[in-house]
Design a protein around this motif. Structure first.
Motif, PDB file in Angstrom:
ATOM      1  N   VAL A 106       0.824  -1.214   0.000  1.00  0.00           N
ATOM      2  CA  VAL A 106       0.000   0.000   0.000  1.00  0.00           C
ATOM      3  C   VAL A 106       0.861   1.269   0.000  1.00  0.00           C
ATOM      4  O   VAL A 106       0.374   2.333  -0.387  1.00  0.00           O
ATOM      5  N   ASP A 107       2.124   1.144   0.407  1.00  0.00           N
ATOM      6  CA  ASP A 107       3.029   2.290   0.259  1.00  0.00           C
ATOM      7  C   ASP A 107       3.179   2.594  -1.237  1.00  0.00           C
ATOM      8  O   ASP A 107       3.113   3.754  -1.662  1.00  0.00           O
ATOM      9  N   ALA A 108       3.349   1.536  -2.034  1.00  0.00           N
ATOM     10  CA  ALA A 108       3.464   1.724  -3.487  1.00  0.00           C
ATOM     11  C   ALA A 108       2.187   2.359  -4.056  1.00  0.00           C
ATOM     12  O   ALA A 108       2.246   3.227  -4.936  1.00  0.00           O
ATOM     13  N   ALA A 147       0.175   4.325  -2.413  1.00  0.00           N
ATOM     14  CA  ALA A 147       0.212   5.738  -1.991  1.00  0.00           C
ATOM     15  C   ALA A 147       1.137   6.540  -2.919  1.00  0.00           C
ATOM     16  O   ALA A 147       0.822   7.672  -3.303  1.00  0.00           O
ATOM     17  N   HIS A 148       2.253   5.944  -3.321  1.00  0.00           N
ATOM     18  CA  HIS A 148       3.167   6.654  -4.227  1.00  0.00           C
ATOM     19  C   HIS A 148       2.485   6.930  -5.564  1.00  0.00           C
ATOM     20  O   HIS A 148       2.565   8.022  -6.104  1.00  0.00           O
ATOM     21  N   ALA A 149       1.823   5.882  -6.086  1.00  0.00           N
ATOM     22  CA  ALA A 149       1.171   6.039  -7.392  1.00  0.00           C
ATOM     23  C   ALA A 149       0.118   7.148  -7.329  1.00  0.00           C
ATOM     24  O   ALA A 149       0.105   8.061  -8.159  1.00  0.00           O
ATOM     25  N   ALA A 182      -1.048  12.467   1.980  1.00  0.00           N
ATOM     26  CA  ALA A 182      -1.089  11.224   2.766  1.00  0.00           C
ATOM     27  C   ALA A 182       0.279  10.926   3.380  1.00  0.00           C
ATOM     28  O   ALA A 182       0.377  10.456   4.519  1.00  0.00           O
ATOM     29  N   HIS A 183       1.349  11.206   2.641  1.00  0.00           N
ATOM     30  CA  HIS A 183       2.689  11.019   3.212  1.00  0.00           C
ATOM     31  C   HIS A 183       2.986  12.063   4.287  1.00  0.00           C
ATOM     32  O   HIS A 183       3.570  11.749   5.319  1.00  0.00           O
ATOM     33  N   ALA A 184       2.590  13.296   4.023  1.00  0.00           N
ATOM     34  CA  ALA A 184       2.852  14.375   4.994  1.00  0.00           C
ATOM     35  C   ALA A 184       2.214  14.042   6.345  1.00  0.00           C
ATOM     36  O   ALA A 184       2.808  14.269   7.400  1.00  0.00           O
ATOM     37  N   ALA A 217       3.283   1.481  11.024  1.00  0.00           N
ATOM     38  CA  ALA A 217       4.217   1.175   9.926  1.00  0.00           C
ATOM     39  C   ALA A 217       3.956   2.120   8.751  1.00  0.00           C
ATOM     40  O   ALA A 217       2.806   2.498   8.489  1.00  0.00           O
ATOM     41  N   HIS A 218       5.023   2.492   8.031  1.00  0.00           N
ATOM     42  CA  HIS A 218       4.921   3.547   7.024  1.00  0.00           C
ATOM     43  C   HIS A 218       3.776   3.350   6.023  1.00  0.00           C
ATOM     44  O   HIS A 218       2.974   4.254   5.797  1.00  0.00           O
ATOM     45  N   GLY A 219       3.703   2.153   5.419  1.00  0.00           N
ATOM     46  CA  GLY A 219       2.672   1.923   4.397  1.00  0.00           C
ATOM     47  C   GLY A 219       1.273   2.094   4.963  1.00  0.00           C
ATOM     48  O   GLY A 219       0.421   2.779   4.385  1.00  0.00           O
ATOM     49  N   ALA A 237       0.479   3.730   7.605  1.00  0.00           N
ATOM     50  CA  ALA A 237       0.297   5.135   8.002  1.00  0.00           C
ATOM     51  C   ALA A 237      -0.164   5.971   6.804  1.00  0.00           C
ATOM     52  O   ALA A 237      -0.972   6.888   6.950  1.00  0.00           O
ATOM     53  N   CYS A 238       0.339   5.636   5.616  1.00  0.00           N
ATOM     54  CA  CYS A 238      -0.096   6.347   4.405  1.00  0.00           C
ATOM     55  C   CYS A 238      -1.502   5.917   4.006  1.00  0.00           C
ATOM     56  O   CYS A 238      -2.340   6.733   3.617  1.00  0.00           O
ATOM     57  N   SER A 239      -1.765   4.601   4.111  1.00  0.00           N
ATOM     58  CA  SER A 239      -3.056   4.096   3.624  1.00  0.00           C
ATOM     59  C   SER A 239      -4.214   4.570   4.499  1.00  0.00           C
ATOM     60  O   SER A 239      -5.347   4.668   4.025  1.00  0.00           O
TER      61      SER A 239
END
Ligand SMILES: [Fe+2]
Length: 361
Positions: free
Chosen positions: A188-190, A192-194, A257-259, A271-273, A275-277
């Protein structure tokens, strides 16, 4: 308006590509950066065998959410052993830390100053070969390193074109040992990047193509990769999605979402992913209401489809599941990284973020 796209990293992709690391090693003294996972030993041994003529030092003191102290420790080894090239084998944490080690070895000083005191990386660092063992962060092709100070509860990205790795070796076979939870979290980090590359102010045709392709691959393969860990086709597609997502943010950067994810990770250990999702569907809804472009993307991968996917792969989707209470929301809103939020296509105020966080409490 015109645009530019820069990606100086050479990419070697494919099952078994780990056997090609040696082709890119043209120096005698090598620093190997990795984490403490037991899954690292076997690939580490395979690379060492390829470099039988080199003098290899190993630094494995990189924690998840790497600290500036982790980076300084690696720089010390580089200086002591006279290393001329860095090879990073691990997830985003290891690769991010290694990028900074390679840079600071040349630029000198302490990682803290680069991460939290606005000191700039001016010179090209030592060459870095980045080998991801997860599928999601895309760090192998980005000019970013996210560094934490665990005592002061700080987490922030350093962005600098000198941080691009020289070579990325992406071997999907290395991701096969990931447990389902890590597959979900990094996957899900990927995503979030997309999506963030699409709703970035810096988005442009190339990053849009990369991001749309990455999002499609994730919706088609993440569930399979989580539920059928041996399914190498799904693993390979997720490695590709991670790479394309990384390429997209390398030039478009990440946004809201990253901020918002950084204070969730540093203060509450999310966990990072994940946290973004947590805020990804909310950020999408917010942006789609205010941008025709995002509204069109929402037709393809709307917030409901996303929430369904997150549930299917077992991710937590509410703040309370992490023990976060209503009273904690102002602390999170205060910790949002402004320089990352700024790239969001639509302006987002602190009140907007608080409303979003309350919705997912
Ligand atoms: Fe990320």
């Amino acid at each position: 308006m015109g645009w530019e796209f820069q990606l100086p990293t050479k990419i070697i992709f494919g099952r078994g590509s780990l056997s090609r690391v040696w082709e890119n090693v043209d120096r005698k003294k090598v620093l190997f950066v990795t984490g403490k996972s037991r899954f690292r030993e076997e690939p580490l041994g395979r690379i060492k065998k390829q470099l039988s003529n080199a003098q290899v030092s190993v630094y494995d003191n990189v924690e998840p959410n790497p600290t500036h102290q982790n980076v300084d420790g690696g720089v010390e080894v580089i200086e002591k052993e006279g290393c001329e090239l860095v090879i990073a084998l691990g997830g985003g944490s290891v690769i991010d830390a290694a990028k900074l080690m390679a840079s600071i070895a040349v630029n000198k000083g302490k990682a803290y100053d680069y991460a939290f005191q606005k000191k700039r990386i001016e010179k090209k660092g030592l060459p870095l070969i980045a080998i991801p063992t997860t599928a999601g962060t895309g760090s192998e092709v980005t000019p970013f390193a996210v560094i934490s100070d665990k005592e002061k509860k700080l987490k922030a990205p350093i962005r600098n074109r000198q941080l691009f790795p020289k070579v990325a070796v992406v071997d999907p076979e290395l991701t096969a040992s990931m447990p389902a939870e890590l597959t979900a979290n990094t996957g899900v980090d990927a995503l979030a990047h997309a999506l963030e590359a699409l709703w970035s102010k810096k988005a442009q045709p190339i990053t849009d193509y990369l991001a749309l392709r990455a999002a499609k691959l994730i919706f088609d393969n993440l569930k399979k990769a989580c539920q059928e860990p041996e399914n190498m086709d799904a693993r390979e597609e997720m490695s590709l999605a991670s790479l394309l997502g990384g390429m997209a943010i390398s030039n478009a950067w990440t946004c809201a979402a990253h901020a918002i994810s950084y204070p969730l990770t540093i203060n509450f250990g999310v966990a990072h992913g994940n946290a973004c999702s947590l805020t990804l569907p909310e950020v999408m809804e917010f942006n789609a209401l205010r941008s025709e472009k995002i509204n069109r993307i929402t037709q393809l991968y709307g917030p409901e489809k996303m929430r369904e996917l997150f549930k299917e792969i077992g991710l937590k989707t509410r703040l309370s599941e992490f023990g976060i209470k209503k009273d904690d929301i102002p602390l999170i809103a205060d910790g949002v990284v402004a320089s990352t939020l700024e790239t969001n296509l639509v302006e987002m105020k602190k009140e907007d973020i608080i409303t979003m966080l309350e919705k997912i409490l």
